[in-house]
Write a protein that holds these residues in place. Structure first.
Motif, PDB file in Angstrom:
ATOM      1  N   VAL A  49       0.769  -1.198   0.000  1.00  0.00           N
ATOM      2  CA  VAL A  49       0.037   0.104   0.078  1.00  0.00           C
ATOM      3  C   VAL A  49       1.026   1.161  -0.090  1.00  0.00           C
ATOM      4  N   GLU A  50       0.095   2.565  -0.259  1.00  0.00           N
ATOM      5  CA  GLU A  50       0.867   3.841  -0.010  1.00  0.00           C
ATOM      6  C   GLU A  50       0.342   4.405   1.238  1.00  0.00           C
ATOM      7  N   ALA A  51       1.327   5.053   1.864  1.00  0.00           N
ATOM      8  CA  ALA A  51       0.722   5.574   3.267  1.00  0.00           C
ATOM      9  C   ALA A  51       1.737   6.625   3.544  1.00  0.00           C
ATOM     10  N   PHE A  52       1.527   7.786   3.972  1.00  0.00           N
ATOM     11  CA  PHE A  52       2.508   8.838   4.559  1.00  0.00           C
ATOM     12  C   PHE A  52       3.706   9.054   3.520  1.00  0.00           C
ATOM     13  N   GLY A  53       3.152   9.061   2.105  1.00  0.00           N
ATOM     14  CA  GLY A  53       4.179   9.263   1.030  1.00  0.00           C
ATOM     15  C   GLY A  53       5.008   8.334   0.816  1.00  0.00           C
ATOM     16  N   MET A  54       4.828   7.109   1.393  1.00  0.00           N
ATOM     17  CA  MET A  54       5.737   5.946   1.082  1.00  0.00           C
ATOM     18  C   MET A  54       4.944   4.801   0.694  1.00  0.00           C
ATOM     19  N   GLU A  55       5.433   3.715  -0.127  1.00  0.00           N
ATOM     20  CA  GLU A  55       5.177   2.542  -0.494  1.00  0.00           C
ATOM     21  C   GLU A  55       5.810   1.544   0.193  1.00  0.00           C
ATOM     22  N   ASN A 180      15.667  -6.839  11.235  1.00  0.00           N
ATOM     23  CA  ASN A 180      14.516  -7.557  10.765  1.00  0.00           C
ATOM     24  C   ASN A 180      14.163  -7.065   9.181  1.00  0.00           C
ATOM     25  N   THR A 181      14.033  -5.745   9.288  1.00  0.00           N
ATOM     26  CA  THR A 181      13.894  -5.202   7.952  1.00  0.00           C
ATOM     27  C   THR A 181      14.798  -5.525   6.905  1.00  0.00           C
ATOM     28  N   LEU A 182      15.722  -5.200   7.102  1.00  0.00           N
ATOM     29  CA  LEU A 182      16.814  -5.697   5.918  1.00  0.00           C
ATOM     30  C   LEU A 182      16.622  -7.350   5.610  1.00  0.00           C
ATOM     31  N   LEU A 183      16.431  -7.925   6.477  1.00  0.00           N
ATOM     32  CA  LEU A 183      16.716  -9.519   6.270  1.00  0.00           C
ATOM     33  C   LEU A 183      15.610  -9.923   5.524  1.00  0.00           C
ATOM     34  N   PHE A 184      14.419  -9.546   6.104  1.00  0.00           N
ATOM     35  CA  PHE A 184      13.061  -9.962   5.478  1.00  0.00           C
ATOM     36  C   PHE A 184      12.735  -9.421   4.226  1.00  0.00           C
ATOM     37  N   ILE A 203      13.162   1.271   3.686  1.00  0.00           N
ATOM     38  CA  ILE A 203      13.024   2.569   4.329  1.00  0.00           C
ATOM     39  C   ILE A 203      11.740   2.889   4.826  1.00  0.00           C
ATOM     40  N   SER A 204      10.622   2.565   4.301  1.00  0.00           N
ATOM     41  CA  SER A 204       9.257   2.930   4.841  1.00  0.00           C
ATOM     42  C   SER A 204       9.132   1.852   5.929  1.00  0.00           C
ATOM     43  N   SER A 205       9.434   0.513   5.820  1.00  0.00           N
ATOM     44  CA  SER A 205       9.257  -0.419   6.783  1.00  0.00           C
ATOM     45  C   SER A 205      10.160   0.043   8.181  1.00  0.00           C
ATOM     46  N   TYR A 206      11.239   0.640   7.994  1.00  0.00           N
ATOM     47  CA  TYR A 206      12.346   0.911   9.061  1.00  0.00           C
ATOM     48  C   TYR A 206      11.400   2.202   9.755  1.00  0.00           C
ATOM     49  N   VAL A 207      11.109   3.238   8.908  1.00  0.00           N
ATOM     50  CA  VAL A 207      10.402   4.359   9.522  1.00  0.00           C
ATOM     51  C   VAL A 207       8.921   4.058  10.523  1.00  0.00           C
ATOM     52  N   ILE A 208       8.255   2.964   9.983  1.00  0.00           N
ATOM     53  CA  ILE A 208       7.349   2.679  10.523  1.00  0.00           C
ATOM     54  C   ILE A 208       7.843   1.848  11.879  1.00  0.00           C
TER      55      ILE A 208
END
Length: 240
Positions: A49-55, A180-184, A203-208
């Motif tokens: 999805v797209e949210a907060f200007g990120m995919e 976790n973000t990088l590996l997954f 980037i978006s996952s780690y920001v979250i």
């Protein structure tokens, strides 16, 4: 703004459920939520999805909830209880992979309408779940170890095992979530999306995860208060 509102609601509901389940059922409630979050996150992560200007992929808040649960258990019930939650998550993932794949082996009835949808979703599940299983085992075990390493350090520095909860919570979760973000992302989506999309997902996952890590600190404080005031009135310091 629809996606953003839904994500914020999910954050409040899921993190709030940790407190409710801990208050009602203690560490058993945490184990139940671990099973729920492990299965649900690995289905939800298939959605982009797209949210907060990120995919971004969904499932990030549910994954973050599993780290919150191990931190609550580490803080209140000890390292052994936190590691048990990790083991439950691993066993649950293995069982779900086997069961979900068995669904695709059945010959559907002529009146069936769900098999094509199941096949479309769960044909991708083994890769997602296997990637999640490996990454979950590594990062959650690392998170529990790092939480208690920070705890020992802060206790030596301050002379109190109660102080610097925010440090051990964020110090372990932020590092573990980056791993976790990088590996997954690369295990699960390499070859599915191009490098630009993979970078965007990281980037978006780690920001979250940064936001959820900061947001879960008050929850851990409240869980500790629940432990002291309502569950047994004793602040446990074992297995640190």
């Amino acid at each position: 703004m629809r996606n953003e509102v839904l994500l914020l609601i999910s954050l409040v509901v899921l993190f709030g459920s940790v407190l409710v389940m801990y208050r009602l059922f203690g560490k058993t409630g945490m184990y139940c939520l671990t099973v729920f979050a492990t299965i649900a996150a690995n289905i939800e992560v298939l959605l982009l999805v797209e949210a907060f200007g990120m995919e971004m992929t969904l499932g990030n808040i549910l994954f973050a909830m599993t780290f919150l649960i191990t931190d609550v258990l580490s803080e209140n019930e000890g390292k052994r209880a936190a590691n048990l939650a990790v083991v439950l998550g691993i066993v649950t993932s293995i069982l779900f992979i086997l069961v979900s794949q068995s669904w695709l082996l059945y010959l559907p009835s002529g009146n069936d309408w769900a098999q094509p949808a199941f096949r479309e979703i769960f044909s991708n599940t083994p890769r997602m779940m296997l990637a999640s299983l490996v990454v979950y085992a590594l990062t959650q075990a690392f998170d529990v170890w790092l939480y208690h390493a920070w705890w020992r350090l802060s206790t030596r520095r301050s002379g109190s095992s109660r102080r610097f909860l925010w440090l051990r919570n964020n110090g372990s979760t932020l590092v573990s979530q980056l791993l976790n973000t990088l590996l997954f992302t690369f295990f699960a989506f390499w070859g599915v999306y191009d490098l630009q999309t993979l970078g965007s997902i990281v980037i978006s996952s780690y920001v979250i995860f940064i936001v959820t890590s900061l947001a879960d600190t008050p929850v851990v404080y409240l869980a500790r208060r629940i432990k002291e005031k309502h569950l047994d009135g004793v602040y446990w310091t074992q297995a640190k």
